[in-house]
Design an enzyme around this catalytic site. Structure first.
Site, PDB file in Angstrom:
ATOM      1  N   GLY A  36       0.433  -1.440   0.041  1.00 18.93           N
ATOM      2  CA  GLY A  36       0.192   0.031  -0.046  1.00 18.93           C
ATOM      3  C   GLY A  36       0.437   1.207   0.088  1.00 18.93           C
ATOM      4  N   GLU A  37       2.407   1.119   0.268  1.00 20.26           N
ATOM      5  CA  GLU A  37       2.947   2.616   0.067  1.00 20.26           C
ATOM      6  C   GLU A  37       3.200   3.081  -1.631  1.00 20.26           C
ATOM      7  OE1 GLU A  37       6.549   2.082   1.571  1.00 20.26           O
ATOM      8  OE2 GLU A  37       5.804   1.411   3.925  1.00 20.26           O
ATOM      9  N   LYS A 185     -33.276  28.718   9.025  1.00 21.43           N
ATOM     10  CA  LYS A 185     -34.310  28.230   9.626  1.00 21.43           C
ATOM     11  C   LYS A 185     -34.872  28.691  10.791  1.00 21.43           C
ATOM     12  CE  LYS A 185     -30.917  23.611   9.706  1.00 21.43           C
ATOM     13  NZ  LYS A 185     -30.771  23.092  10.273  1.00 21.43           N
ATOM     14  N   ARG A 187     -38.695  27.098  13.395  1.00 20.64           N
ATOM     15  CA  ARG A 187     -39.061  26.655  14.117  1.00 20.64           C
ATOM     16  C   ARG A 187     -40.796  26.665  13.944  1.00 20.64           C
ATOM     17  NH1 ARG A 187     -38.243  21.343  15.996  1.00 20.64           N
ATOM     18  NH2 ARG A 187     -36.413  21.955  15.706  1.00 20.64           N
ATOM     19  N   ASP A 211     -22.650  26.849  -2.366  1.00 22.80           N
ATOM     20  CA  ASP A 211     -21.813  26.857  -0.610  1.00 22.80           C
ATOM     21  C   ASP A 211     -20.653  25.783  -0.854  1.00 22.80           C
ATOM     22  OD1 ASP A 211     -21.556  26.077   1.832  1.00 22.80           O
ATOM     23  OD2 ASP A 211     -23.135  24.181   2.237  1.00 22.80           O
ATOM     24  N   SER A 215     -21.121  17.555   0.124  1.00 23.28           N
ATOM     25  CA  SER A 215     -20.348  16.684   0.885  1.00 23.28           C
ATOM     26  C   SER A 215     -21.013  15.483   0.236  1.00 23.28           C
ATOM     27  CB  SER A 215     -19.976  16.116   2.211  1.00 23.28           C
ATOM     28  OG  SER A 215     -19.062  15.155   2.476  1.00 23.28           O
ATOM     29  N   GLY A 217     -24.006  16.173   0.394  1.00 18.49           N
ATOM     30  CA  GLY A 217     -25.562  16.631  -0.375  1.00 18.49           C
ATOM     31  C   GLY A 217     -26.409  16.451   0.544  1.00 18.49           C
ATOM     32  N   THR A 219     -26.719  18.745   3.083  1.00 18.47           N
ATOM     33  CA  THR A 219     -27.151  20.441   3.287  1.00 18.47           C
ATOM     34  C   THR A 219     -27.854  21.468   1.939  1.00 18.47           C
ATOM     35  OG1 THR A 219     -25.453  21.093   4.425  1.00 18.47           O
ATOM     36  CG2 THR A 219     -26.201  23.221   3.369  1.00 18.47           C
TER      37      THR A 219
HETATM   38  C1  R5P Z   1     -20.005  23.256   6.258  1.00 21.28           C
HETATM   39  O1  R5P Z   1     -19.719  24.129   7.096  1.00 21.28           O
HETATM   40  C2  R5P Z   1     -19.841  23.343   4.276  1.00 21.28           C
HETATM   41  O2  R5P Z   1     -19.765  24.385   4.414  1.00 21.28           O
HETATM   42  C3  R5P Z   1     -20.369  22.387   3.552  1.00 21.28           C
HETATM   43  O3  R5P Z   1     -22.515  22.663   4.283  1.00 21.28           O
HETATM   44  C4  R5P Z   1     -20.826  21.159   4.479  1.00 21.28           C
HETATM   45  O4  R5P Z   1     -19.900  20.686   4.325  1.00 21.28           O
HETATM   46  C5  R5P Z   1     -22.460  20.637   3.443  1.00 21.28           C
HETATM   47  O5  R5P Z   1     -21.749  19.340   4.107  1.00 21.28           O
HETATM   48  P1  R5P Z   1     -23.327  17.628   3.196  1.00 21.28           P
HETATM   49  O6  R5P Z   1     -23.561  17.839   1.831  1.00 21.28           O
HETATM   50  O7  R5P Z   1     -22.793  16.483   3.530  1.00 21.28           O
HETATM   51  O8  R5P Z   1     -24.669  18.837   3.181  1.00 21.28           O
END
Ligand code: R5P
Length: 293
Positions: A36-37, A185, A187, A211, A215, A217, A219
């Site tokens: 793996g190196e 957000k 409530r 953004d 990551s 998705g 958010t």
């Molecule tokens: C958070 O601090 C970042 O700015 C992004 O909003 C976050 O990393 C997005 O993550 P995900 O796609 O998992 O919601």
């Protein structure tokens, strides 16, 4: 001469940087040993040359190849070694959130600084992390190429999924002369949380949500869904760094996104926006400045 060498995470971007700056692109041999190196070998002589190593560190395992390339340049007598790391892994752990954790962004900054005299990166998760580097670090912004693409898509407004992403969105919206806002957000009841633009009415608008990272998705998919509920005619999901982990793409499509776009800091089929010109310009300024010294 400035020789550019590319890791496996930034081949196309390195090529574009070479074209923009008329630098030769070095050849690199990569191997992975059975245990793996990793092994790298820069095939051009680097003695007394200015070497620029370009490597994006997603997935995070690519960090090792970045370090090996920087080390290969230094150990073989390069006159200067610079690191271009369009996406810097481990940047999100930028403070000790709970006792006993590591400060990973500081560690990465320190290791890069052992071999490189300068580092260029794009939209670091927090700009303050630059202070953890002991070498000059240029945290470049992707806002210019993103704004150009959003102009082409004729968006009416640019939205941040939360207040933390607002400065980037504000800068992009200003460049194209459209409205901006962030989602907030509220409530509604003990079980229902509503997410809607703080002030802007997006009814009938073509909206881009921007953004730094997509990551998993979650958010941005929630933002897309909410904006469509508020009456937006179409919503574009845009990220500087598109990691698209797990079911991210399905989540975005299910939410009703019109298009998914990211830059080429992390190559993917969605990285249609290039940051090459931004990095090339910053590199040219620094190379000229150091050659005049
Ligand atoms: C958070 O601090 C970042 O700015 C992004 O909003 C976050 O990393 C997005 O993550 P995900 O796609 O998992 O919601």
């Amino acid at each position: 001469m400035t020789l550019v060498v590319a890791g496996d995470g930034a081949q196309a971007l390195a090529k574009a940087l070479c074209e923009a700056g008329r630098h030769p692109l070095g050849h690199v041999e990569f191997k992975t040993f059975p245990d793996g190196e990793e092994y790298v070998r820069i095939l051009e002589p680097v003695k007394d040359e200015d070497v620029v190593v370009v490597q994006s560190t997603f997935p995070a395992s690519r960090v090792m190849k970045l370090l090996l390339l920087l080390n290969a340049a230094k150990e073989n007598g390069a006159r200067s070694v610079r690191a271009v790391v369009p996406y810097l892994a481990y940047a999100r752990q930028d403070r000790i959130f709970q006792p006993g954790e590591s400060l990973s962004v500081k560690l990465i900054a320190q290791i890069i600084g052992l071999h490189a005299s300068e580092c260029f990166t794009v939209d670091l998760h927090k700009d303050e992390s630059c202070q953890l580097f002991k070498i000059p670090v240029h945290n470049l912004s992707a806002e210019e190429p993103i704004a150009a693409e959003l102009k082409r898509l004729r968006v009416d407004s640019v939205l941040a999924p939360d207040s933390g992403a607002l400065p980037r969105v504000q800068a992009i919206a200003r460049r194209i002369g459209v409205a901006h806002d962030h989602l907030e957000k509220t409530r509604v009841s003990s079980e229902v949380v509503q997410m809607k633009p703080k002030q802007l009415d997006v009814k009938g608008q073509r909206v881009a949500v921007v953004d730094d990272i997509i990551s998993t998705g979650g958010t941005i998919a929630t933002a897309v869904e909410e904006l469509l509920k508020q009456g937006a005619s179409s919503v574009f999901a845009v990220a500087v760094h598109g990691l698209f982990l797990g079911a991210a793409l399905e989540k975005l499509k299910r939410a009703g996104v019109a298009e998914i776009l990211s830059t080429d800091t992390v190559p993917s089929p969605y990285s249609r926006i290039s940051v090459a010109s931004v990095i090339a310009r910053a590199m040219a300024e620094r190379l000229t400045a150091s050659s005049m010294r």
